[in-house]
Every structure is written in structure tokens, then in C-alpha cells.
Design an enzyme around this catalytic site. Structure first.
Site, PDB file in Angstrom:
ATOM      1  CD  GLU A 209      -1.240  -0.152   3.621  1.00 15.90           C
ATOM      2  OE1 GLU A 209      -2.010  -0.839   3.446  1.00 15.90           O
ATOM      3  OE2 GLU A 209      -0.879   0.402   4.661  1.00 15.90           O
ATOM      4  CG  HIS A 247      -2.832   0.596   7.808  1.00 16.85           C
ATOM      5  ND1 HIS A 247      -2.633  -0.350   6.856  1.00 16.85           N
ATOM      6  CD2 HIS A 247      -3.725  -0.055   8.458  1.00 16.85           C
ATOM      7  CE1 HIS A 247      -3.725  -1.361   7.013  1.00 16.85           C
ATOM      8  NE2 HIS A 247      -4.154  -1.280   7.995  1.00 16.85           N
TER       9      HIS A 247
END
Lengths: 290, 378, 290, 378
Positions: A209, A247
Site C-alpha cells: 500500500e 494505517h
């Protein structure tokens, strides 16, 4: 075969009497994992899902021969918990807890790397070797034994991929969630090296990511050292710069860490890049002829 | 979390770094009062959490209280890259001989802190890195040993400083690293660190990124959060414990898990739509959280359809479906919902939602196509 | 042959413009040591005994390819100097300076050990490989090439032994003064392992003193791993408990660290223990038939 | 450097460790005044830098000002193992449920700090180590990471504490380690750490050894040095930068180098004599240092002969010999000197000294025999 954990893993749970710790201990025990001990300071003598509780990791290791730990303690106590596990000689420590301060992790990861201890996480779903051991929170009912190694910075996105693979009848050697924090104990390359060395792993799925450059480092590593077919996906193509996408590590800063850069690096390394998550299992199926 | 320049410089000053004796003002009159107290020529600087304010006209020199008040009036209320200026910093103007860049920054890949410096201060370090990388000097700090005096010397001599100036620079490096560590920062930047006419150094601008995960032990810093820099939706989400980021598309996204939420946005775009937000509701069904998440999404009038993407893991899909229905029962809306639930008990979940007249799809790709189509029709 | 330093050693001197640094640089250069660079912050461009001076160790290493450093800077700056040398990638760092705080050395030695860097000292006379390189302050005129390896916690007591050996025509491979501080970078066992592995070293002289347990550890190591004849001596049989005998590390505390214990450990390990320093060279001569 | 109990406890208190609210007194009247201020039963404790003062009668309970004054009068001036009592500490007496041993100590071999604890407090830890080693619990602190809360828990649970008591113990462990680190100590010991009637913990006695090499950055601690604990000769030596230790034999020793100085003492004993001192004059000839060293040795009336043992290294032996002669020229003494110089230019050195009517010897062993013989004849 598998990496990191298997049916011989003797697992210890730190924070076993907490809500999360107790809940997931039940699932790990039910899955057949050898959960041999739990630790909560001051609660020695209790038991959780039949697992005996100790005051300290050292006591637990001495009494049960535990050789791995999974940590569910609150973020402000996590660095201490990891260092306690390391000090007690455990070679594998898996940290589920989210929200551990970065400066804590700088000290902890540097110390553990120097001591040759494997830390997975923090802020990760843990790992699972289907049919053998579940260490963390990856659902046991979405995996099955098989030839694919899975490594990811994500949680539910990984579950999706595992579920899709399993639905197609494609099992996994081990699935490892390395976590979404900026400073991680285990990086992609550490897991890739293990999958490459594991004879049972025939192909590898890597899910990255935005944020940082670990995907680029992984791509270089794959180009140079990994001979097995690799399928990749990068989440966050539509993420705006400078914003943290859930995150702590998923942030594009100073113009680096974009999905476009990472996808390009994957492609240059010969990784089969899926355009969207649904494609991952299909590409794997094609590659291994399942 | 980012903080304003004036806050960063105030913190730097506390660690011994020389900073201008300026003050912040929220009105032109306040700015004038600060200028009168300071005396002489001042600089009026917009306080917004974005770069490029100089080019946007957010930084102006002014001589005398009248001029300061006028400049402050121009700058306050200005829009800079979508940020409204609510505060200006009034700093004494100084005679600048040259400008240095200095920053302590987290190096994720090496799990270390890098301290970077360059004689080309006042411009973005990314620009210097692109045009003249050899002008940037770096040292890497082992967190187990910490900053040593030699790090400061390597940087000072590396950019050509010497004598007392090298000594002062070394002290500022140590003070900046101390601030970075003590404040749980992931970036502490001085740009420019100026060389004054007498050869001494002063931090003229400051930027600090704080580690959100460490705010529990930095209560004083948590109080520095600027509510004006957050949208109402972002504030609501933060207070509800949801991970939410405002975007400017038309497809609302409600997802469990950060990676899956990003992937959902990406697929929406792949299908020709554009996501209105990032939203991760976290683990578990938690009907109240789902309801808050829906309210946050639906308060955006640009939202034309909502894509719900849930992976049922240990939490069963049917429970999540019931949570969604319960939440929808409390919200009055005619925006179409497309729900895709996969994983444990997904079939039961689809049955429950079908009974409630909601569109469902078996795959994310198909769900995104349906959501994009539904939005296009409105 | 030799250990640690030889004619290929490219030496850098930290604190080269100081009184001690400049004086001993002259002696090292005169001995034939390849002294390629010196470091004193702010004095780049100067020269000492023909050796160019740099502002930083990194600059010096880049310009000269130095691969070892000897440190003469004052005690309060010594930890910084050692860490600077380590950071610049030097694999051998010899620290002559006396009076470095113990807590500084705790951090420094632990960090260097983990990085595989050899630190000799602090508070030591350094080392000398006769006829090849002199790193530190051991007088060059009292040694000669030959088959005996010498390791010691002392300075002048070692010079005595070297002088006596040389007077008898018995030369040395390398003589290493590990220093008299409680926390040292190099311990007896580190040097013993190198002498045992060095084919040119035929016998070993080890000179210990009161304080700590390193002599006992060395004795165990010798019993298990050293096949070459070893001659030993322990200084401080008449030292009272609780008093520091010059060296920071030479103190009997809590009843341990006595000369009697150490001598007994040496004897149990089969080391030929001299009753007084004058005997050492005589025993060596007898052992190697010189 | 060692410091007194009352100084150690005052320092511990500064780091948050609970200590009794006592005060030090140098006269019986002062002791009485302290007791009046404290009120109730007190304990009067001799302040000397040696152990075993309890057995020697240096610690006494007293109830009421009269008794305190009487006990202080008995203890002040007392000789305990060669140390004269100049100060007493007057502490409030407390009801003790049990006693714990706790210390942070440098582990030279491991290059770490060990924290040790035992439920058998109040006695020497060496005694416990000899009789019941399993009663001692230890943790080792990595200096690169520092003390962590788990270290305190391991020790607390290890000696059977629990609940709030384990929590307080853990805090005291952290505070003690903090003190040990901050003070540059090589030992920081609480013995006993007592459990009071209400279950809380208090440091009743304290011992700290400070690293002499770190006193330059601990000016406040340097000021704690007790001049009364040093002999006049030791003080003179310290001020002259000489390493000197008083012993009780009759052969004065003057040597360059600590290891060689110890070896010289040892050989003196091997030859049937007994050394009067350890003395290392350090490197170089330095006539003034040699002279001070000689004066220090000769002021001891027990000294019957002096053994000078010098290794000429980079410093040439003849220079050292001239330094010795110059020094002797300024000192009026009839104590016989035996000089042994070896190394560079030793022959020249012997010639110079022979001309000055001094005994010389080629080896240390022979020199020691001559010095012992010379002393025996006086």
C-alpha cells in the site's frame, strides 16, 4: 511446510486476560494452535480457555517451554511487552496491537534486529499456517493448506485474498500480515526470503500500500532473489498526498510513497500486478495451473 | 498531526534553539498590538497547515503599526490551497546573510532518524534533492545510541561552516534532535535556519509532524491541534474513533479495514467513478459505529451513492448486515446503497440485505460498477 | 604474522594536534607505522609530523582509506570520538585515553560489539606488532619480531616483560595492552582467540591484575581452547580490599577479584604462573627453548 | 568514590524513593535538636564509610531527647574499623515488617548493569549469595535499551511480592536505576528496603559508589567527598594527581605505572618485607611530581626504606634518574633508597645514581631484597 509458525510452535499470549487477548486466544486454541501459556502481571494461577496464566514471560517460558509470543496488550505497554518477550529468549514475537508510538518501535526494532529476534508487527493481523497454527487474528475459516505464500501490510484486504484463494481451492503455506505501521519488525523482504527458501511455497502474493519504500525494496529483492512467480497488488492509488489512510504508515509524504511508483516498481521486477483485488486469486490460479 | 509554524517555533525555543520573538494574532488589531510591542520592521505570516503560502501572498513585510494592521487584514481570511487563514504570526524582521535547511526526519526503511542539512535553505528539500542532491548532507542516528556531537560536526563541516558558527550549528542540531525525540515527532524541520548579519544562526520557520500514536503521552501537544484545520466530518469521525478522510468525489465508501478501504476507493475509480471519502469502520459489527459512519458519509451533499464493502472474518457477515440495517433504520436518506459482503456467512448476509431492498453484489468490482452506475443516474 | 595490526594497517589518529596525540604520532611515524591521517575538529588542512589533518573521521577515511584509529582525545570527548570512528566504518579502534566514564563505556562497548567492531581500551597503552606497526604508546625500542604473543591489563609492567623478553633475544608477534578500566572494549579472551589462531604465535604471555573476573574467564578459555603454552602473572597480591590501585578496574570488591583467586584459576588452567615479573621471560625462554 | 548513608538517602529521595525524614548531626546537641524536631522514637546511626557499624555499636535506638543526646555522645568519636565517627544520622524509628535487599551494580564481565534483590535484606548480599543463592533474583539491563517496567515486575514477583506492593517495588527499581544512571554510579544499594506495617516500602539504608572518572560532570557529587575519610597523605597525593594508597608496612614504594606498582608491592612481600604504600607516579620524569611523591612516602614514620622502581620507556631512564636526584636534593632524609631503573638508557641512569651514593639493582627481585634488608637494619 510453512514459514515462521507450524504445529510445533508453542505459543504464549501476552495480555491473555484482556478482552482482545482472551477472545483471540479462544480462536487460536480452537484452531488447534498449541497455546501453552498466557501472561498478565498479577494474574498468575488463573486460566483462559484452559491456558495457564503467569505473571511474567520468563516464568511462563520456564514452566511451559514456549517458543513464540503473540501480544495483545494496550499500545502504551507494548514496547515493554515486546522487550520482555525478547529478554526471555523467545525467537518469534508477533504484535497485534495498533497505535504503538514510533519512537518506541525505533528502539525496539533496532534492538531485536541486532539480537536476531523476529518481530512481526505491530499493528498487524499476525500469521497463520493453515491446518497447523494461527498466531494473531487472521480468521481460521478462510484459509486452507496449499502452495501459496501470502504477505501483506493490510488486514481485511488480505482476508479477502485468502478467502478468494480458498474459494478456488488454492491453499496457502503461510499468510503473514506484517502490519501497517511506519516502523515494522518484519519487512516484505524478510518474509520473501523465507518463502523463497520454503520448498512448499510455489508462488507468492504480495499486497502493498502507499507510504514508505518497502514495496520498492521488495521489488528489487524479488528481481534479484526470488525465482517463484509473484502476484502483487498496491492499495491507495486514489489516496491524496499528506493524509494518513487509516494505517499510520499509509501516507504519501514529500511526493514519495505513491501507489503509481510502487506499482511501476512491481512491474519492473516482473511481478504480476492485479488491477483490483478480485483479480489476485485469478492470476494465481492461472500461474500455478489450479 | 501537524502543528502551526508559531507552535513549532515556540517548542523549538523551549529546547534552546534561537527563534524570533514574535507572537500570533487572530485579528488585524491584535497584529498591530504585537507589532507595537516588538517595534521596527516585522513580517506578517499566515498560519496554515500547507506549504506554498509565500507564493500565495500569505507572507508580507510591514513597517509600522498601520502597515502591519493592513497586511494582517489582507492575509487573515485568505484561502491558501483550501485552507482559510485564521491566524497570523507577527515576527520581527531580521537581516539575512544566507539560509540553511535543517531537519530531523524518520527514515522508515532504515528504522532510523536521518538529520539532513543543506546550504540551500528556504526552498523545499525535495527540490534540492532533485536538482542538486550533493548539496544535501545527511547523518543517520542509531536510536539505541542517540545523537553524538560528531553528528553535528559532520553536518556543519559538510556544508562548509567553521569556527563558532559550526559550534552553534552543532548545538542546534542537538537541540533539534532533542525536540524531535521529546515531542515524539516524525519530522522536525527548520527551513530556513538563517545566518544573521553577525554570523549567528536563528530558526526563522519551523515545521513539526507529531506521531498521533504518541499523543497519549504528550497531552500538551494534543492541545495544539487546530480544530479549524479539520472538516466537520473529520472531527466527527475522529471523536467516534473512525478513520476517515474527506475526498471530493461522489461515491461514499464504508469499509472495514484500512487496506480494503483504499482498495475500494481504487476500484471505484477503476470503474469510472470517484470516491467521496476514505472510511475504515474498524473491526466488529458495532451498529452504533456503522450508524455514525453512515451519517458522516451522508452529510456530504456531493455523495450520490454509497458503496459498503465488508469482509466478514471472525465477525460473521450476517451480524454486520444486521448492524447496517439497524443503522439505516435510524437514518432518513434516499441515497442508493450498494452492499457487498464477503467471507463468513456472506450468503446469509446477502439474504438479509436483499429482504431490505438493498442492492448487493458478489464481488467488489461488480459492486463498484453498480455504485458508479447508481451515482450517474442522480 | 601478527594480530590486529601489521604493516598494511592504515592508521588514523584522533586528537592528533593535542600534546599527547602529536607526541605519539611522531613516535608511531618514526617506528614505520603507516599513519595516513589525523583528525581534530576545525584543524583540517594542517599537518602533524607530515600527517594531514581532517575535521572529521569520515572525511579522513574518504580521503586516505584509513582502516584503524587510535584515540588520544580527552576523556570527556572520548565516547564521541569512538562512536565517530565506528560510524565512519573503521573496524579497529584503539583508545589510549584514561578516565572515560564507565556509563559512557557501557553504551559504547555494547554498541560496538553488536556491530562487530574491535575496540581496544580505553585506558590502555595500545598494541604493537614489532617491525610492522605501533598503535598507541608502547615503546618501539623494547620489542622485536618473534614468536610470543603478549596480552596485559597493565602498561609499564608489560613494557618490563617485553623488555626482558627482547633482552633475551625472544621476540613477539604482537603485544596488546587491553587496559585497566572496569569496562573494556577488548577482553583477554578476544586476544587469546586471535593468538591461538595466529600460526606465528608459539606461546602466550598473559598479565592480569586484581579486580573483576576476566582472568578467571580467560583461564577457562585457555583450558578449553588454547593449545599453545601460556605464561601468566597476576599483580596485586598485596592490594587491600576496597581500594582502587591506580587503574579504575583494579579493585577488590565484595571479596571477589583477588590475586589469589586469579592465580589459582590460572594454575588450574595449566598456565605457567610466574611468582614475580622477573620470572616471566625466564619461563618463556624455558618453554620455547630459546 | 563512596559517599555516606545520609548522602545516599538524600540523593535517593530526590529520585522519588521513600526515605526516612532524618537529619545528620555532628554534635550530641545537634542530634538532640534533630530528635526534638522529628519527635518520637529515633535511631542514631554512625556515618562511616565502612560496613559492620551495627555490630560495632554504631547504631542505637533512642526514645526522647535526653537518650538521643546520650547515644549520640557515645557514637560520635567512636572508631569503627579504623574510621572515626564524625557525624551521626538521626532518623525516625519505624516499625519494620520485613527487610528486602535491592541494588543496581555494574557487571564488568557482561558490560551490563545487574539489578539484584532478595527477601533477606539487612545482611550482606555476599552472605546470602554464599548461603542461599536461589534467594537472590537478578535482571540484567542492556545499556542501549535501558530499564523497562518488566524488569521491576520480574524482580517483584520473583521475591514473592504482589498487588500494590509489587507496583511500588517496581517504581522503586526504576527510581534506583534512574539514580544509578544519573549519578554515574557503579553501585546503588538499598539495604534494607523495609516493608512497613502498612505494607509500603521505605529505603532505610543506602550505599552509593560513584565513578571517579565521571565526577567532572557531577560537580555536586564531587562536593560530597568526605575529607575526614582520607588520610593526609592520600589527600596530598590526590591533589598532586598521584595514585596513592596508604598501607601499613615499612617499605615505601615509588613506581611508574599502576600494574608495575602493584607488582613491586607484591615482590616486596615475596622478599619478606611489607609495603608501606601503593604509589604510581604516572608517565614521564616530572621532577616536581617525583618530589611530592617522595615527601608523601617519607612523612610516614613507619617507612624504613624506599624502593624506587622505574621502567624507562619513551621517557629515558637517565632523565628519570636526574628527576629523582633533583627531588632528593630538596628533601632532608636519612631513609635508605634502593633504586632500580630498567629500559631505555638504564645503564646511564644507574651510573648517575651510583655517583649520588644510592643503592641500585638490576632486577626488581634484587632491589626488593635490598630494600627489605635495609629496612630490617633500622
Amino acid at each position: 511446510m510453512s514459514i515462521l509458525v507450524d504445529k510445533h510452535t508453542r505459543l504464549l499470549v501476552q495480555g491473555i486476560t484482556g478482552r482482545e487477548g482472551a477472545f483471540h486466544t479462544g480462536h487460536m486454541v480452537d484452531y488447534g494452535t498449541q497455546v501453552v501459556a498466557g501472561v498478565t502481571p498479577g494474574k498468575a494461577g488463573e486460566a483462559v480457555h484452559g491456558v495457564p496464566v503467569f505473571n511474567t514471560v520468563a516464568d511462563a517460558v520456564e514452566a511451559t517451554g514456549a517458543n513464540a509470543s503473540v501480544i495483545y496488550v494496550p499500545a502504551r505497554f507494548t514496547a515493554d511487552a515486546i522487550l520482555e518477550a525478547a529478554d526471555a529468549g523467545l525467537p518469534l514475537i508477533v504484535t497485534i496491537t495498533e497505535g504503538v508510538p514510533v519512537h518506541d518501535m525505533l528502539v525496539v526494532t533496532n534492538s531485536l534486529v541486532q539480537r536476531g529476534i523476529t518481530l512481526v508487527g505491530p499493528n498487524c493481523p499476525g500469521l497463520i499456517t493453515p491446518g497447523e497454527a494461527k498466531v494473531g487474528i487472521i480468521p481460521g475459516n478462510i484459509v486452507r493448506p496449499g502452495p501459496v505464500g501470502v504477505v501483506s501490510r493490510s488486514g481485511t484486504l488480505t482476508y479477502e485474498v485468502l478467502y478468494a484463494l480458498t474459494e478456488r481451492g488454492i491453499g496457502q503455506t503461510t499468510a503473514v500480515g506484517i502490519g501497517g505501521d511506519p516502523v515494522q519488525g518484519t519487512k516484505f523482504v524478510d518474509v520473501l526470503a523465507r518463502f523463497q527458501a520454503d520448498p512448499a511455497t510455489e508462488s507468492i502474493v504480495i499486497i502493498g500500500e502507499i507510504g514508505g519504500t518497502d514495496e520498492e525494496v521488495a521489488a528489487d529483492y524479488i528481481a534479484q532473489h526470488v525465482t517463484k512467480p509473484v502476484v502483487g497488488f498496491i492499495a491507495g492509488r486514489t489516496a491524496p498526498p499528506g493524509k494518513r489512510m487509516g494505517h499510520a504508515g499509509a501516507i504519501i509524504s514529500g511526493g514519495t510513497g505513491t501507489a503509481a511508483e510502487k506499482t511501476a516498481a512491481f512491474e519492473r521486477a516482473g511481478i504480476h500486478v492485479a488491477r483490483h483485488p478480485d483479480e489476485i486469486a485469478a492470476i494465481v490460479a492461472r500461474l500455478i495451473g489450479a | 498531526m501537524n502543528i502551526h509554524e508559531y507552535q513549532a517555533k515556540r517548542l523549538f525555543g523551549r529546547f534552546g534553539i534561537p527563534v524570533p520573538a514574535g507572537e500570533v494574532a487572530t485579528t488585524p488589531a491584535e497584529a498591530r498590538a504585537v507589532a507595537e510591542r516588538i517595534g521596527g520592521r516585522v513580517v506578517v505570516k499566515a498560519q496554515v497547515l500547507t506549504g506554498g503560502r509565500g507564493k500565495a501572498g500569505g507572507v508580507k513585510l510591514a513597517d509600522g503599526p498601520e502597515a502591519v494592521e493592513a497586511r494582517a487584514r489582507e492575509i487573515l481570511g485568505m484561502d491558501i490551497k483550501g485552507h482559510t487563514v485564521h491566524q497570523v504570526l507577527v515576527d520581527p524582521a531580521v537581516a539575512i546573510a544566507s539560509e540553511i535547511y535543517l531537519a530531523a526526519v524518520l527514515d522508515r526503511g532504515q528504522r532510523r532518524t536521518t538529520i539532513m542539512t543543506s546550504r540551500q535553505g528556504g526552498v523545499d528539500i525535495e527540490e534540492v534533492a532533485a536538482t542538486d542532491p550533493s548539496a544535501i548532507k545527511r547523518v543517520t542516528i542509531d536510536p539505541l545510541v542517540g545523537l553524538q556531537p560528531f553528528h553535528g560536526r559532520r553536518l556543519a563541516y559538510g556544508i562548509g561552516l567553521g569556527g563558532a558558527q559550526a559550534g552553534q550549528f552543532g548545538r542546534i542540531v542537538a537541540q533539534l534532535y532533542q525536540a524531535y525525540q521529546s515531542l515524539d515527532a516524525t519530522l522536525a524541520e527548520i527551513n530556513p535556519l538563517v545566518v544573521l548579519a553577525d554570523g549567528t544562526l536563528m530558526a526563522l520557520d519551523g515545521k513539526v509532524n507529531l506521531d498521533d500514536s504518541a499523543l497519549f503521552r504528550q497531552p500538551e501537544l494534543e492541545a495544539l491541534r487546530d480544530p479549524g484545520e479539520e472538516t466537520e466530518a473529520e472531527r466527527m469521525a475522529r471523536e467516534a474513533g473512525l478513520n476517515y478522510v474527506d475526498l471530493d468525489g461522489s461515491i461514499g465508501c464504508l469499509v472495514n479495514g484500512a487496506g480494503l478501504a483504499m482498495a475500494t476507493m481504487d476500484v471505484t475509480q477503476l470503474c469510472g467513478g470517484s470516491p467521496a471519502n476514505f472510511l475504515d469502520i474498524g473491526g466488529g459489527a458495532q451498529a452504533d459505529k456503522v450508524e455514525t459512519a453512515m451519517r458522516i458519509i451522508l452529510r456530504d451533499p456531493r455523495v450520490k451513492s454509497v458503496l459498503v464493502n465488508i469482509f466478514g472474518g471472525i465477525t460473521r457477515g450476517d451480524e454486520v448486515a444486521r448492524g447496517i440495517l439497524a443503522a439505516l433504520g435510524n437514518i432518513d436518506t434516499d441515497v442508493p446503497f450498494v452492499v457487498r459482503i464477503v467471507g463468513t456467512n456472506a450468503a446469509e448476509a446477502r439474504a438479509i440485505l436483499a429482504g431490505a431492498d438493498m442492492r448487493t453484489a458478489p464481488t467488489l468490482y461488480e459492486a463498484a460498477q453498480m455504485a458508479v452506475a447508481a451515482a450517474a443516474g442522480r
